[in-house]
Design an enzyme around this catalytic site. Structure first.
Site, PDB file in Angstrom:
ATOM      1  N   ASN A 287       0.879  -1.171   0.000  1.00 45.55           N
ATOM      2  CA  ASN A 287       0.000   0.000   0.000  1.00 45.55           C
ATOM      3  C   ASN A 287       0.916   1.221   0.000  1.00 45.55           C
ATOM      4  OD1 ASN A 287      -1.757   2.076   0.571  1.00 45.55           O
ATOM      5  ND2 ASN A 287      -2.215   1.402   2.668  1.00 45.55           N
ATOM      6  N   TRP A 288       1.055   1.843  -1.159  1.00 44.19           N
ATOM      7  CA  TRP A 288       2.030   2.935  -1.296  1.00 44.19           C
ATOM      8  C   TRP A 288       1.546   4.236  -0.671  1.00 44.19           C
ATOM      9  CZ3 TRP A 288       4.024   2.364  -7.072  1.00 44.19           C
ATOM     10  CH2 TRP A 288       4.657   1.123  -7.200  1.00 44.19           C
ATOM     11  N   LYS A 289       0.280   4.290  -0.303  1.00 42.80           N
ATOM     12  CA  LYS A 289      -0.282   5.515   0.286  1.00 42.80           C
ATOM     13  C   LYS A 289       0.030   6.707  -0.623  1.00 42.80           C
ATOM     14  CE  LYS A 289      -0.091   3.353   4.753  1.00 42.80           C
ATOM     15  NZ  LYS A 289      -0.039   3.454   6.186  1.00 42.80           N
TER      16      LYS A 289
ATOM     17  N   HIS B 188      -9.567   1.124   4.828  1.00 43.54           N
ATOM     18  CA  HIS B 188      -8.304   1.441   5.501  1.00 43.54           C
ATOM     19  C   HIS B 188      -8.548   2.469   6.605  1.00 43.54           C
ATOM     20  CE1 HIS B 188      -4.251   2.718   6.348  1.00 43.54           C
ATOM     21  NE2 HIS B 188      -3.846   1.598   5.783  1.00 43.54           N
TER      22      HIS B 188
ATOM     23  N   GLU C 236      -5.591  -4.834  10.535  1.00 39.85           N
ATOM     24  CA  GLU C 236      -4.546  -3.851  10.823  1.00 39.85           C
ATOM     25  C   GLU C 236      -4.899  -3.079  12.088  1.00 39.85           C
ATOM     26  OE1 GLU C 236      -2.425  -2.627   6.888  1.00 39.85           O
ATOM     27  OE2 GLU C 236      -4.170  -1.369   7.164  1.00 39.85           O
TER      28      GLU C 236
ATOM     29  N   GLY D 149       2.281   2.313  10.798  1.00 39.47           N
ATOM     30  CA  GLY D 149       3.257   3.382  10.614  1.00 39.47           C
ATOM     31  C   GLY D 149       3.907   3.839  11.909  1.00 39.47           C
TER      32      GLY D 149
ATOM     33  N   GLY E 161       2.718  -0.945   4.279  1.00 38.46           N
ATOM     34  CA  GLY E 161       2.908   0.436   3.858  1.00 38.46           C
ATOM     35  C   GLY E 161       4.381   0.735   3.655  1.00 38.46           C
ATOM     36  N   GLY E 162       5.003   1.300   4.678  1.00 35.09           N
ATOM     37  CA  GLY E 162       6.369   1.798   4.593  1.00 35.09           C
ATOM     38  C   GLY E 162       7.366   0.853   3.927  1.00 35.09           C
TER      39      GLY E 162
HETATM   40  P1  PGA Z   1       2.722   0.354   7.605  1.00 34.97           P
HETATM   41  O1  PGA Z   1       1.264   0.584   6.949  1.00 34.97           O
HETATM   42  O2  PGA Z   1       3.245  -0.954   7.052  1.00 34.97           O
HETATM   43  O3  PGA Z   1       3.531   1.540   7.159  1.00 34.97           O
HETATM   44  O4  PGA Z   1       2.523   0.290   9.076  1.00 34.97           O
HETATM   45  C1  PGA Z   1       0.390  -0.498   6.790  1.00 34.97           C
HETATM   46  C2  PGA Z   1      -0.907  -0.019   6.169  1.00 34.97           C
HETATM   47  O5  PGA Z   1      -1.374   1.074   6.511  1.00 34.97           O
HETATM   48  O6  PGA Z   1      -1.497  -0.714   5.322  1.00 34.97           O
END
Ligand code: PGA
Length: 256
Positions: free
Chosen positions: A9-11, A94, A166, A172, A234-235
């Site tokens: 998930n590149w946000k 999300h 999640e 994050g 994400g990250g």
């Molecule tokens: P993260 O994000 O791996 O940066 O904690 C996960 C997500 O929000 O899907």
């Protein structure tokens, strides 16, 4: 046997040019891991470039949100027909969209139905806040999100749905749910609820990811848990080496 699925998930990261370059760069490293479904979810404007770069490869594209209506006066929104042919998956529910864009359980349910009707696959994200966890509300809250998301979704659609558990306090933040804890919550708040709704056999077929500060250092521990079928990341999905390591570890752990 549930096919493990690792989705990045590149946000709100990567311009279209950066996204296309990244997509090119992951093709060769990710090719060997056929036992894992590999998905990247770029920002909307980068989707066409990433889809073009990945066409003809086994790496799939997803979107990070969608509107439940097919068209209309909804400024800033993107619909299912606009994503058809570009993506296979769409993340809905999300916690960042729930929090910053006011996405409700009813909207998530409507989006899930619109996606399935349009031949796209929802990745439905659920999770509890820190306060809910501390009050002992985790299973009730997450279970409620699952029930609401699946309202009116027929059993034959289950094969096309992925759930991502999640915990909000782990996204994050670098703060993780322990693998055992994540496994237990997924069992009690997601799979057992699906079993109630659809029967135990059907519930066993649904893929459930863990998400929240997943990185190469902790991936193997999560993937070794029986209820965890992959990760929404994400990250750590923004770097070629890290994303490749996550996919490799998923394949290693699941013995595919
Ligand atoms: P993260 O994000 O791996 O940066 O904690 C996960 C997500 O929000 O899907």
């Amino acid at each position: 046997m549930r096919l493990p699925i690792v989705a990045g998930n590149w946000k709100m990261y990567k311009t279209p040019a950066e996204a296309a370059e990244f997509a090119q760069a992951i093709i060769a490293p990710l090719l060997p891991f056929e036992g894992v479904e590999r998905v990247v979810c770029p920002p909307f404007v980068a989707i066409p470039a990433v889809a073009a770069a990945l066409r003809g490869t086994p790496i799939k594209v997803g979107a990070q949100n969608v509107h439940q209506e097919p068209h209309g006066a909804y400024t800033g929104s993107v619909s299912v027909p606009m994503l058809q042919g570009l993506v296979e998956y769409v993340i809905i529910g999300h916690s960042e969209v729930r929090q910053y864009q006011g996405e409700t359980d009813a909207m998530i349910n409507a989006k899930a139905k619109a996606l399935l009707a349009g031949g796209l696959k929802p990745i439905i994200a659920v999770g509890e806040s820190l306060a809910q966890r501390e009050e002992g509300q985790t299973v009730a809250h997450v279970g409620g999100q699952v029930r609401a998301a699946f309202e009116g979704i027929p059993p034959e659609s289950l094969a096309n749905v992925v759930i991502a558990y999640e915990p909000i306090w782990a996204i994050g933040t670098g703060r993780n749910a322990s693998p055992e804890d994540a496994n237990q919550t997924i069992k009690e708040a997601v799979r057992d609820v699906l079993a109630e709704l659809y029967g135990a056999a059907a519930a066993e077929t649904v893929r459930i990811q863990y998400g929240g500060s997943v990185k190469p250092e902790n991936m193997l521990a999560y993937m070794s848990m029986p209820e965890i079928d992959g990760a929404l990341v994400g990250g750590a999905s923004l770097k070629v080496n890290d994303f490749t390591a996550l996919v490799r570890l998923a394949q290693e752990a699941k013995g595919a």
